[in-house]
Design an enzyme around this catalytic site. Sequence first.
Site, PDB file in Angstrom:
ATOM      1  N   ARG A 247       0.844  -1.187   0.000  1.00 29.75           N
ATOM      2  CA  ARG A 247       0.000   0.000   0.000  1.00 29.75           C
ATOM      3  C   ARG A 247       0.879   1.237   0.000  1.00 29.75           C
ATOM      4  NH1 ARG A 247      -3.962  -2.332  -1.444  1.00 29.75           N
ATOM      5  NH2 ARG A 247      -6.119  -2.065  -0.729  1.00 29.75           N
ATOM      6  N   GLU A 276      -2.907   7.887  -5.941  1.00 33.21           N
ATOM      7  CA  GLU A 276      -3.008   6.975  -7.079  1.00 33.21           C
ATOM      8  C   GLU A 276      -4.070   7.430  -8.059  1.00 33.21           C
ATOM      9  OE1 GLU A 276      -1.458   2.946  -4.780  1.00 33.21           O
ATOM     10  OE2 GLU A 276      -3.580   3.127  -5.288  1.00 33.21           O
ATOM     11  N   HIS A 295      -0.592   0.190  -9.338  1.00 37.93           N
ATOM     12  CA  HIS A 295      -1.372  -0.616  -8.391  1.00 37.93           C
ATOM     13  C   HIS A 295      -2.097  -1.752  -9.115  1.00 37.93           C
ATOM     14  CE1 HIS A 295      -3.643  -0.369  -4.274  1.00 37.93           C
ATOM     15  NE2 HIS A 295      -3.393  -1.626  -4.635  1.00 37.93           N
TER      16      HIS A 295
END
Length: 347
Positions: A247, A276, A295
């Site tokens: 994360r 993000e 991600h």
Amino acid sequence: MNSKIFRVAYFERPMHQSFVDKLQSTDGIELIKLQFSDGAQYNWKILASCHGYYARAARDELPREWHVTKELLARMPSLLLVASYGAGYDTIDVSACSAADVAVVNQAGGNAEGVAEHTLGMMLTLLKRIPEGNVDLRTGQIQRREQYMGRELMGRTIGLIGLGHVGTRLSSILRTAFDCKILAYDPYLDVETCMSRGAQKVELATLLRKADIVSLHCPLTEETREIMNKANFLQMQAGSIFISTARGSIHHEEDLLEAIESGHIAGAGLDVWDVEPPSSTHPLLKHARVISSPHIAGVTHESRQRVANMAADSFISLALGKLPERLLNPEISEQLMRRAGKVMEHI
């Protein structure tokens, strides 16, 4: 409870179509798709009568208003269960849910294979210095091949911060295929459990000092936030590699950039970011010794289908009067089942 209608809501798109298919084919469950464009007033009206909420796990993909906070819980008096889209649960305040006797589940383990394989790919790519060679080839600045002298993964010492589903799967791959020694820092596991997962339990300082590659595989919590900061990057071996597919905000981005630019850290593989997606001008994205992805470590067809089915099963279990698996707040189990019975009686 299966004679009543258990209402589950989600915003715009599910993790995978299998989530929709499974719940729509289950008697006693109504699945409701909400749209951000319908406006807050309409969405709050629908959510107020829902018993389940399927919440996106990536914090920047879900508007803050729809994160599971104390405020949202107050406006959803019938809510019994929140399920995150994946293993992470950044958008869910678990403590607030526990105080409201609302269960929280994540889909831990569902994307372990995808994330472990992605991490392995980053390790190999960085050891072989492919990003640097790629940049120089594209810009016409290629040097003698020896300038890109790489290293092999075989027999190296790998430090895993977090030894859950992903860390355990990665440990297995690295030991079996590459004869690596695995060190693990995980304060929630004892020596025997780490050993059963193929790793030696060590303190963080020992891991940083001894590992050729340090890889993050822990959730983002107040305990882990920026655990990889300037001081800890400096504790890593000179010339070591850093990877995070966990994360954003577990590592401090500016401190990492400084450690790479100084030459102390040879390279980094980053799948997760503070924001993000990160800005296209982010200095880490521009660095030749950083390999980046948006991600997507767990974004595989197989992983998405697994985690979607796991989430659907959680809602089905509670609708049938059974305790869901993978509770993040198991201490409220008894209160949850009592409250669920009362809520469903009043439908």
